[in-house]
Structure formats: structure tokens, C-alpha cells
Design a protein around this motif. Sequence first.
Motif, PDB file in Angstrom:
ATOM      1  N   ALA A 288     -34.817  47.731  40.557  1.00 32.29           N
ATOM      2  CA  ALA A 288     -35.096  49.452  42.043  1.00 32.29           C
ATOM      3  C   ALA A 288     -34.957  47.824  43.607  1.00 32.29           C
ATOM      4  CB  ALA A 288     -36.554  49.429  42.253  1.00 32.29           C
ATOM      5  N   PRO A 289     -34.539  48.668  44.829  1.00 39.55           N
ATOM      6  CA  PRO A 289     -34.940  48.025  45.453  1.00 39.55           C
ATOM      7  C   PRO A 289     -36.337  46.931  45.972  1.00 39.55           C
ATOM      8  CG  PRO A 289     -33.848  50.236  45.856  1.00 39.55           C
ATOM      9  CD  PRO A 289     -34.662  50.239  44.807  1.00 39.55           C
ATOM     10  N   ASN A 313     -30.441  43.949  43.988  1.00 35.31           N
ATOM     11  CA  ASN A 313     -29.729  42.982  43.765  1.00 35.31           C
ATOM     12  C   ASN A 313     -28.645  43.627  43.619  1.00 35.31           C
ATOM     13  OD1 ASN A 313     -31.149  45.085  41.064  1.00 35.31           O
ATOM     14  ND2 ASN A 313     -29.743  43.897  39.886  1.00 35.31           N
ATOM     15  N   SER A 314     -27.594  44.238  43.979  1.00 38.06           N
ATOM     16  CA  SER A 314     -26.921  45.264  43.463  1.00 38.06           C
ATOM     17  C   SER A 314     -25.701  44.550  45.205  1.00 38.06           C
ATOM     18  CB  SER A 314     -26.543  46.651  43.955  1.00 38.06           C
ATOM     19  OG  SER A 314     -27.088  47.090  45.085  1.00 38.06           O
ATOM     20  N   GLY A 315     -26.679  44.460  45.823  1.00 35.68           N
ATOM     21  CA  GLY A 315     -25.463  43.781  47.775  1.00 35.68           C
ATOM     22  C   GLY A 315     -26.497  44.472  49.024  1.00 35.68           C
ATOM     23  N   ASN A 316     -26.930  45.867  48.235  1.00 38.01           N
ATOM     24  CA  ASN A 316     -26.377  47.212  49.258  1.00 38.01           C
ATOM     25  C   ASN A 316     -28.072  47.988  49.206  1.00 38.01           C
ATOM     26  OD1 ASN A 316     -23.951  46.818  50.133  1.00 38.01           O
ATOM     27  ND2 ASN A 316     -23.629  47.229  47.645  1.00 38.01           N
ATOM     28  N   ASP A 359     -30.791  52.267  45.845  1.00 43.14           N
ATOM     29  CA  ASP A 359     -29.212  51.231  45.726  1.00 43.14           C
ATOM     30  C   ASP A 359     -28.768  52.607  45.401  1.00 43.14           C
ATOM     31  OD1 ASP A 359     -29.501  52.000  42.695  1.00 43.14           O
ATOM     32  OD2 ASP A 359     -30.661  50.406  42.868  1.00 43.14           O
ATOM     33  N   LEU A 360     -27.733  52.319  45.278  1.00 44.56           N
ATOM     34  CA  LEU A 360     -26.491  53.500  44.972  1.00 44.56           C
ATOM     35  C   LEU A 360     -26.613  54.124  43.241  1.00 44.56           C
ATOM     36  CD1 LEU A 360     -23.473  51.477  47.072  1.00 44.56           C
ATOM     37  CD2 LEU A 360     -25.267  53.546  47.926  1.00 44.56           C
ATOM     38  N   SER A 361     -27.140  53.204  42.450  1.00 46.48           N
ATOM     39  CA  SER A 361     -27.192  54.247  41.453  1.00 46.48           C
ATOM     40  C   SER A 361     -28.516  54.485  41.423  1.00 46.48           C
ATOM     41  CB  SER A 361     -27.665  52.907  40.098  1.00 46.48           C
ATOM     42  OG  SER A 361     -26.313  51.999  40.743  1.00 46.48           O
ATOM     43  N   GLY A 362     -29.562  55.006  42.227  1.00 52.86           N
ATOM     44  CA  GLY A 362     -30.364  55.888  42.237  1.00 52.86           C
ATOM     45  C   GLY A 362     -31.725  55.612  41.845  1.00 52.86           C
ATOM     46  N   ASN A 364     -35.380  53.757  43.074  1.00 48.83           N
ATOM     47  CA  ASN A 364     -36.360  54.152  43.903  1.00 48.83           C
ATOM     48  C   ASN A 364     -37.401  52.721  43.930  1.00 48.83           C
ATOM     49  OD1 ASN A 364     -35.625  56.859  45.387  1.00 48.83           O
ATOM     50  ND2 ASN A 364     -35.690  57.491  42.802  1.00 48.83           N
ATOM     51  N   TYR A 365     -37.570  52.371  45.666  1.00 53.08           N
ATOM     52  CA  TYR A 365     -38.384  51.251  45.839  1.00 53.08           C
ATOM     53  C   TYR A 365     -40.022  52.277  45.023  1.00 53.08           C
ATOM     54  CZ  TYR A 365     -40.991  48.700  48.792  1.00 53.08           C
ATOM     55  OH  TYR A 365     -42.312  48.025  49.180  1.00 53.08           O
ATOM     56  N   VAL A 366     -40.563  50.808  44.617  1.00 50.05           N
ATOM     57  CA  VAL A 366     -41.735  51.951  43.736  1.00 50.05           C
ATOM     58  C   VAL A 366     -42.720  52.583  44.920  1.00 50.05           C
ATOM     59  CG1 VAL A 366     -42.908  49.295  44.620  1.00 50.05           C
ATOM     60  CG2 VAL A 366     -43.537  50.218  41.994  1.00 50.05           C
ATOM     61  N   SER A 367     -42.774  51.982  46.461  1.00 47.77           N
ATOM     62  CA  SER A 367     -43.838  52.981  47.112  1.00 47.77           C
ATOM     63  C   SER A 367     -42.966  53.554  48.004  1.00 47.77           C
ATOM     64  CB  SER A 367     -44.705  51.517  47.597  1.00 47.77           C
ATOM     65  OG  SER A 367     -45.000  50.541  46.546  1.00 47.77           O
ATOM     66  N   ASN A 368     -42.269  54.128  48.055  1.00 51.51           N
ATOM     67  CA  ASN A 368     -41.902  55.347  48.682  1.00 51.51           C
ATOM     68  C   ASN A 368     -42.095  56.095  48.683  1.00 51.51           C
ATOM     69  OD1 ASN A 368     -39.321  54.119  49.306  1.00 51.51           O
ATOM     70  ND2 ASN A 368     -38.161  55.044  47.269  1.00 51.51           N
TER      71      ASN A 368
END
Length: 567
Positions: A288-289, A313-316, A359-362, A364-368
Amino acid sequence: MKKNTLFQMLLSILLATQFGFAQVDVVYNNLVWSDEFDSNGVEAINATKWHHQIQIPSGGNWYNDEVQHYTDQPTNSSVNGGFLNIVAKKEPYTSQGYTKQYTSARLNSKFAFLYGRVDIRAKIPTNQGTWPALWMLGKNVNEDGAYFDAIYGTTDWPVCGEIDILEHGITSWQPAGYVQSALHTPSSFGNTTNIGGTIAANLGTDYHVYSMNWSPFQITFLLDGVAYYTYNPAVKTPSNWPFNAEQYLLLNIAMGGVAGTIPSNFTQAAMVVDYVRIYQNTAIDTQAPTNFVATVGAVTSSTIELLLNGNDNSGNVSYSINYSGGTINTANPSGVQKSVVVPNLNPNTNYIFSITASDLSGNNYVSNPIVVSATTTSVTGCFGTSSLAQSGSFSTGYNYAFETLGTNVKITYGLLDTDKVGVVAILWRQNPFGETQMTNVTGNIFTHTITGQTIGNTIIYGVKFAYTGGMSVTNYYSYVVGSNCVLEVASIQEPVEFSFINPVEDFININSEAEINKVEVYNMTGILVLESKSDTQKIDITNLSQGIYLLAVYSGDNKSVKKMIVK
């Protein structure tokens, strides 16, 4: 109140797609398909990668009144010394029962993909009458003779979607070296309004890299790595965004038709391609981001800028912004701040934004989500609609808007005519005369911001709209920096010539050879403080306090504004 509302509506339209302009939102890193055209001598094209599309459409001619036969002859397409050569030639050629006087080649890639980046390094012909193109069509297009048609051709053009990475030779009204990118969709096709372009040096002799970056959110076109046009409908529908299915590449040179008359001494012209490369992101991503932050940037009466940043880590990183006006989805490279200008907002209103990162794989950031808020400012600007022209004419007219943002003034013009295509806009300053290329926002709406202005100063600008087959120049309009919409904008195409002794005291004595129908006085915040329609040559101002005012004088449909100092 009505003027305020109209002004907000205009500015909202003008800014509707600006938040994605001229950025590559997703970086694609993995080379998934390419042709480097490596060879030691003259060879045929690689048949495992390319298909010759030679079948003539029904009726015996190619589209757009083109006059060539596409062939699979090696004289029209071959690989030589590390380069692909597509050659258009003047020669009689008979095929499928039709004889034509020109031959060329049209190649289809045997690879189709969904989302990614295309880089094509090439030099292109600039001969009159040639139309070189690097472009894409939906894999599902129903076009006889296309590589994918037999199995996948279920959809008519333009429902399949078309992405033109590069076109040259069909914009004779543009400066030399102009290259064009365009998108054709059910909502805009043929003479589409979804067009961007830029100037390249030495097209016929130098190699340039023509690129297209295609994400789920936007399509960006680049020349030599520099972005110059982004297509990004605020709300994506099948009508304006058929770009959620696989597309394939086409490389060709068309002859004549919309490319114009072919000179009698034409013999041949070549497009030379060094490489074609397609990139995607292929790695499986399960992380996750991290480090996601969201803050508020610049705020105006109709927009709020959100500054977003996160790492992955994916770059996006993909961002989703939810608020009372809807949802905005966008993305940006990891660790690079993304500026998102939220449009369509009301003045003096508090907005709350709930923002998530993934990220583009879905993942989610942990604190969304992160929640931020901001309040829009009051309106300081003027707007209007007109059909007045200094040169040429307008079939419908145009919108114009001037908005003061600190010490800057944002000037926006929108062409309302629907009978003009290939439109570009040049901002004209009246005195001293100057020209500035305006930025295309969407459709035929253009904007430019002039900086370092002084509150109370008068600026005077118009716009030249250039388009296929001609040009039309708007009236000049004057705007007092820092004034608001109550004042509107004064036309000075045919100014009212008048004079008065300035500073004034007790009375304004107006001298003019024109018949004065009305006199108005505004304070410097744009509020009407005095109006006279009866006695228009001697105006009683004894009730006005000392200060600086704006004196507006009307004669018929003409109007002029001058500063006035009351002692």
C-alpha cells in the motif's frame, strides 16, 4: 446576484479540466513491445509484428478524399540500416479494380494494449499534400482489412475511439513545424474539438520522439519528452471516453484530400522511423502507499487547489477526492506533489474534501481518508458575451472573463461558434501591441494569466481566433484590475470620445461630440454609486466623498471608462 452566478458558471467551465493539464500522471516503466528495426541491409518489415492494411474501404477510396493506394510493396515499406521507411510515391497502381496515381503504406501493429506509454522516434515528410500519421484505433473497430477486424471488429468508428499521436500536413493555417494530436470520440469526431499541438524544429531532417501517455484518468501527448496537451474529461462517459479498451498502432502516409493539393512535381516522400516502443507496468504490487499528505494550496472565488503527495513502491499513486460537487479521480508519480484545482465552486463557501490514496492495483493507504477544508473567496472579476469583431466575423460569438487573483489577472475566452474547427487563440494586448499564445483548457476555451498587475490600473486585451480557412479577432475589452462583475467589461472597439476636467469637484462637466445616453459612476470595488440618464453633460456629484472612481459614459451600444478623482 445573477451576474455573480453567471460569472461563476463561466469560470467553472473554463477550469473544468485544468487540474490535469500538461502532466504525465502515471509513469510506465516496463517495455512490453517494441520494434527497433535493426537490420544490416534492406529487409521486409517484421511480419510477426506488423500487418499491411491494403483493402480499400467500400466505394473504392480511402477516407478524407485521399488519393493513394496502400500497398505491401517493399518500395512503399521496408527496413533499411536500422530504420523503417514508409514511402509515398507518385506512380500509377491498379489494385482491387481501381487505378490510382499514388502509392503508400499503412501498417497495423499486431499488438494491442490497454493503458501505457508509446514512444516513436521518427522524422516525417513535410511535402505539400502529404499526411504522415502515427495513431491508434480501438482493437474492436469494424474496418475491413484491419488486422484485428476479422475476430474483434464489432464496433463502428468513432465508438471504438481514435488517438492521434502525431499528424502533420492538415493544418495549413498553423505556423511551420506545427504537429497536431487529436482524439476522436462519439462526442467529438471528424473535425474534433479535442485537439492539441506544438511546434517542432526541422521536422523533415531531424528525428523527434512523439509520445502518448495513456492512463485510466487522462491521455497526455509529448514531444521529445515535453508534455503539450492533455485530454481529461472531468466526467468520463462512453461518449467522451471510449479509451477503456485495447487499442493498436497505425503508421502511414496519406496523400491529398484534407492534406491539400499535391504539386505536379511531387515524386516521393518518406517517413523514417527509428523505433517504436510501448511501456506498461507489469509487476504485481501488494504494498500500500505510504507517507500520504493532503493540504490546501491557492484559493479563488471558484476554485480550491489541493496539494497531494504520497509514496508507493509501484512508482505511482492514485487519488480520489470526494466533496459536495462530486468525485475527482487522478494519479501522479510516487513522491511527486500533485496539484489538483477543484472547479465549479461557489464564492464565499466552505468546502470539505475527503481524500483517499491507493496504488493502481487497489492497495489503500492505511489511514484513508484525509479530510481538509477551505473557503472560497469573493468574486473579483468581470465577464461577458459578445459577437463584435475587429477582423473577420463570428457566427455566434464568444465569452470573455477577467478575474483578479492577487496581483495577477486571469483572462479567459471561449469561442461559441460551432462552424470553426482547428481553433487556436492568441491574446492581443492593445498598447503597446503584443501577442501571447493562450492555453487551451478544453474544447474552444482558452486562458492566459498576466502577472504583476497594479490594482486600479486599466488593461486592454482582445483575442485572435485562428482556425481552418481563416481568423476572427474579438473586440478589444478594457478591465480595471481589482474591479468586480458589477462593472462588466467595456468595449473599446468604437470608444466614446469624451473629456472632462480631472480632478472634479461638485459637478462633472462632460464634453463629447457623440450623444451621451447614460453616465455611471462606480467606486473602486465596482459598486454603482451614481447613474444619470437625463442630464448627461453636467452631473451633480456633491454627494460623493473624496476618492478615486470610475466614470462610464455610454453612447448607443458604445461605452468608455475613465478614472476620475473627486476632490
